[in-house]
Design a protein around this motif. Structure first.
Motif, PDB file in Angstrom:
ATOM      1  N   GLN A   1      40.090  13.716  43.092  1.00  0.00           N
ATOM      2  CA  GLN A   1      41.114  14.231  42.191  1.00  0.00           C
ATOM      3  C   GLN A   1      40.557  14.545  40.803  1.00  0.00           C
ATOM      4  N   SER A   2      39.386  13.979  40.472  1.00  0.00           N
ATOM      5  CA  SER A   2      38.783  14.274  39.178  1.00  0.00           C
ATOM      6  C   SER A   2      38.297  15.720  39.092  1.00  0.00           C
ATOM      7  N   LEU A   3      38.199  16.398  40.245  1.00  0.00           N
ATOM      8  CA  LEU A   3      37.762  17.800  40.281  1.00  0.00           C
ATOM      9  C   LEU A   3      38.909  18.741  40.651  1.00  0.00           C
ATOM     10  N   ALA A   4      40.133  18.211  40.640  1.00  0.00           N
ATOM     11  CA  ALA A   4      41.274  18.997  41.104  1.00  0.00           C
ATOM     12  C   ALA A   4      41.734  20.031  40.095  1.00  0.00           C
ATOM     13  N   SER A   5      41.329  19.907  38.823  1.00  0.00           N
ATOM     14  CA  SER A   5      41.759  20.851  37.790  1.00  0.00           C
ATOM     15  C   SER A   5      40.650  21.013  36.766  1.00  0.00           C
ATOM     16  N   ALA A   6      40.753  22.090  35.982  1.00  0.00           N
ATOM     17  CA  ALA A   6      39.749  22.319  34.932  1.00  0.00           C
ATOM     18  C   ALA A   6      39.757  21.185  33.921  1.00  0.00           C
ATOM     19  N   ARG A   7      40.936  20.696  33.593  1.00  0.00           N
ATOM     20  CA  ARG A   7      41.017  19.581  32.643  1.00  0.00           C
ATOM     21  C   ARG A   7      40.352  18.337  33.206  1.00  0.00           C
ATOM     22  N   GLY A   8      40.557  18.086  34.506  1.00  0.00           N
ATOM     23  CA  GLY A   8      39.925  16.927  35.121  1.00  0.00           C
ATOM     24  C   GLY A   8      38.410  17.044  35.144  1.00  0.00           C
ATOM     25  N   ILE A   9      37.896  18.246  35.387  1.00  0.00           N
ATOM     26  CA  ILE A   9      36.448  18.456  35.396  1.00  0.00           C
ATOM     27  C   ILE A   9      35.857  18.229  34.013  1.00  0.00           C
ATOM     28  N   VAL A  10      36.516  18.754  32.961  1.00  0.00           N
ATOM     29  CA  VAL A  10      36.040  18.568  31.579  1.00  0.00           C
ATOM     30  C   VAL A  10      36.075  17.092  31.202  1.00  0.00           C
ATOM     31  N   ARG A  11      37.156  16.424  31.588  1.00  0.00           N
ATOM     32  CA  ARG A  11      37.278  14.993  31.266  1.00  0.00           C
ATOM     33  C   ARG A  11      36.168  14.196  31.947  1.00  0.00           C
ATOM     34  N   THR A  12      35.889  14.515  33.197  1.00  0.00           N
ATOM     35  CA  THR A  12      34.835  13.812  33.926  1.00  0.00           C
ATOM     36  C   THR A  12      33.470  14.094  33.309  1.00  0.00           C
ATOM     37  N   TYR A  13      33.239  15.347  32.898  1.00  0.00           N
ATOM     38  CA  TYR A  13      31.959  15.707  32.264  1.00  0.00           C
ATOM     39  C   TYR A  13      31.764  14.938  30.960  1.00  0.00           C
ATOM     40  N   LEU A  14      32.809  14.869  30.140  1.00  0.00           N
ATOM     41  CA  LEU A  14      32.703  14.132  28.871  1.00  0.00           C
ATOM     42  C   LEU A  14      32.451  12.652  29.122  1.00  0.00           C
ATOM     43  N   LEU A  15      33.078  12.112  30.168  1.00  0.00           N
ATOM     44  CA  LEU A  15      32.851  10.705  30.502  1.00  0.00           C
ATOM     45  C   LEU A  15      31.405  10.476  30.920  1.00  0.00           C
ATOM     46  N   VAL A  16      30.840  11.437  31.654  1.00  0.00           N
ATOM     47  CA  VAL A  16      29.430  11.347  32.049  1.00  0.00           C
ATOM     48  C   VAL A  16      28.534  11.347  30.814  1.00  0.00           C
ATOM     49  N   LEU A  17      28.832  12.209  29.850  1.00  0.00           N
ATOM     50  CA  LEU A  17      28.014  12.253  28.623  1.00  0.00           C
ATOM     51  C   LEU A  17      28.090  10.934  27.873  1.00  0.00           C
ATOM     52  N   VAL A  18      29.263  10.337  27.812  1.00  0.00           N
ATOM     53  CA  VAL A  18      29.427   9.088  27.063  1.00  0.00           C
ATOM     54  C   VAL A  18      28.715   7.934  27.758  1.00  0.00           C
ATOM     55  N   LEU A  19      28.809   7.863  29.085  1.00  0.00           N
ATOM     56  CA  LEU A  19      28.279   6.714  29.817  1.00  0.00           C
ATOM     57  C   LEU A  19      26.809   6.859  30.194  1.00  0.00           C
ATOM     58  N   PHE A  20      26.401   8.073  30.552  1.00  0.00           N
ATOM     59  CA  PHE A  20      25.048   8.215  31.097  1.00  0.00           C
ATOM     60  C   PHE A  20      24.035   8.757  30.099  1.00  0.00           C
ATOM     61  N   LEU A  21      24.422   9.749  29.272  1.00  0.00           N
ATOM     62  CA  LEU A  21      23.435  10.393  28.400  1.00  0.00           C
ATOM     63  C   LEU A  21      22.712   9.407  27.483  1.00  0.00           C
ATOM     64  N   PRO A  22      23.395   8.459  26.822  1.00  0.00           N
ATOM     65  CA  PRO A  22      22.639   7.490  25.999  1.00  0.00           C
ATOM     66  C   PRO A  22      21.626   6.693  26.811  1.00  0.00           C
ATOM     67  N   LEU A  23      22.024   6.308  28.018  1.00  0.00           N
ATOM     68  CA  LEU A  23      21.109   5.546  28.872  1.00  0.00           C
ATOM     69  C   LEU A  23      19.888   6.381  29.245  1.00  0.00           C
ATOM     70  N   GLU A  24      20.099   7.662  29.531  1.00  0.00           N
ATOM     71  CA  GLU A  24      18.998   8.548  29.889  1.00  0.00           C
ATOM     72  C   GLU A  24      18.068   8.774  28.702  1.00  0.00           C
ATOM     73  N   CYS A  25      18.655   8.964  27.526  1.00  0.00           N
ATOM     74  CA  CYS A  25      17.819   9.157  26.325  1.00  0.00           C
ATOM     75  C   CYS A  25      16.986   7.919  26.028  1.00  0.00           C
ATOM     76  N   LEU A  26      17.574   6.728  26.192  1.00  0.00           N
ATOM     77  CA  LEU A  26      16.823   5.491  25.983  1.00  0.00           C
ATOM     78  C   LEU A  26      15.708   5.359  27.006  1.00  0.00           C
ATOM     79  N   PHE A  27      15.999   5.727  28.253  1.00  0.00           N
ATOM     80  CA  PHE A  27      14.998   5.640  29.316  1.00  0.00           C
ATOM     81  C   PHE A  27      13.812   6.554  29.017  1.00  0.00           C
ATOM     82  N   VAL A  28      14.091   7.781  28.571  1.00  0.00           N
ATOM     83  CA  VAL A  28      13.017   8.734  28.278  1.00  0.00           C
ATOM     84  C   VAL A  28      12.245   8.329  27.041  1.00  0.00           C
ATOM     85  N   SER A  29      12.938   7.743  26.043  1.00  0.00           N
ATOM     86  CA  SER A  29      12.258   7.368  24.796  1.00  0.00           C
ATOM     87  C   SER A  29      11.248   6.249  25.003  1.00  0.00           C
TER      88      SER A  29
END
Length: 341
Positions: free
Chosen positions: A71-99
């Motif tokens: 259901q997170s992919l059922a609408s454009a709003r849901g896709i954007v919300r899921t993408y932003l959640l990915v940036l908040v939860l995963f991107l910092p972890l990935e940047c720390l891992f690469v650093s």
């Protein structure tokens, strides 16, 4: 079971990212060669692999999350919300891992943002495509089930209709007080009922089987009508007889000819069945003489039944056409030639 599913998804992600790393390392290797350096492709591949190791796990986890919550992919709003959640939860972890492997910089953060976005778009796009395919499959399955139920209902209409008319033939012989003919008719009727019961549970029968059933049915009716009924069958060759057709397809047309002709007067009548094949199409022509006398009432259930069954079995590639011309009623069936595998 869930562990095996995760390992399978993880293995697919490893293969996919291996292709990315092999391609990226090759690109870096070529670029360094153009600058006059003497790089090691193995070391470049190792650097690419270590830099994207966490991205491999992220891809697998993201796929499983989107699979668990479609259901997170059922609408454009849901896709954007899921993408932003990915940036908040995963991107910092990935940047720390690469650093931990290389010097931190704004360009490195931008690069990881690009990789994260690319991964999200790819996995989300794959899941959306899978969801659409599954929905289409479910719709087709539902339509097939509905068509099968409709076909079963049509067969249910056909069987008592056939039985009623066959019993009428036996009843007429009983009234004639011909015991020998009546017993013979009952024996023939028993064979007809066995075929009708067996054929009604099948989607297809050969034209040879169907035509033999019609011959037996006409033999039963001949005991009732005697010499008044004349039958001609043409074109029943081996190639045509081997073709498949829906069961109990011809008998209603023959029955229609008897009901609206011989039953309406005391004279003679004839029925002609002609079969031919051309261009991969099977042509069935059934005609009977008609007279200007009142015909038996009827709702035309047999003709509508045949049209519906042809449409279900063959789609738009088959059809039934009826007409009255030159003192004859003509019914023509055109359908693709099918053969049992």
């Amino acid at each position: 079971m869930r562990t095996l599913h995760f390992l399978r998804i993880l293995g697919i992600c490893v293969l996919a990212w291996s292709v990315v790393c092999l391609t990226g390392a090759a690109s870096s290797y070529g670029s360094l060669l153009q600058r006059g350096a003497n790089p090691s492709y193995v070391e470049l591949l190792r650097d690419w692999g270590s830099a994207h190791a966490l991205m491999v796990v992220f891809s697998a986890v993201l796929y499983l999350v989107l699979e668990r919550w479609p259901q997170s992919l059922a609408s454009a709003r849901g896709i954007v919300r899921t993408y932003l959640l990915v940036l908040v939860l995963f991107l910092p972890l990935e940047c720390l891992f690469v650093s931990l492997q290389q010097e931190r910089s704004w360009f490195a953060i931008f690069l990881e943002l690009t990789w994260t976005t690319f991964t999200f778009v790819t996995v989300a796009g794959l899941r959306i495509w899978q969801i659409q395919r599954a929905r289409e499959t479910d719709n087709l399955t539902l339509r097939l089930e509905l068509e099968q139920q409709r076909l079963a209902a049509l067969r249910g209409q056909l069987e008592p209709h056939f039985l009623f008319n066959a019993l009428n033939a036996v009843s007429a012989l009983v009234r004639m007080d011909d015991k020998g003919a009546t017993l013979s008719a009952i024996s023939r009727l028993s064979g007809l009922l066995r075929y009708a019961q067996a054929a009604s549970s099948r989607d297809w029968v050969t034209l040879a089987e169907e035509l033999q059933f019609v011959r037996d049915y006409l033999s039963l009716q001949s005991m009732r009508y005697g010499d008044r009924l004349r039958v001609s069958i043409e074109g029943d060759s081996g190639a045509v007889l081997a073709a498949d057709c829906p069961p109990l397809l011809l008998q209603p047309l023959v029955e229609n000819a008897l009901r609206h002709d011989l039953d309406c007067h005391d004279g003679d009548s004839d029925i002609t069945l002609r079969f031919s094949e051309q261009g991969g199409m099977l042509h069935i022509h059934i005609s009977n003489s008609v007279r200007d006398v009142p015909s038996n009432p009827g709702m035309g259930m047999g003709l509508h039944n045949i049209e519906a069954r042809l449409r279900i079995a063959c789609g738009s590639g088959a059809g039934l056409r009826t007409a009255r011309a030159d003192g004859r009623f003509v019914a023509e069936i055109n359908m693709p030639m099918y053969f049992a595998s």
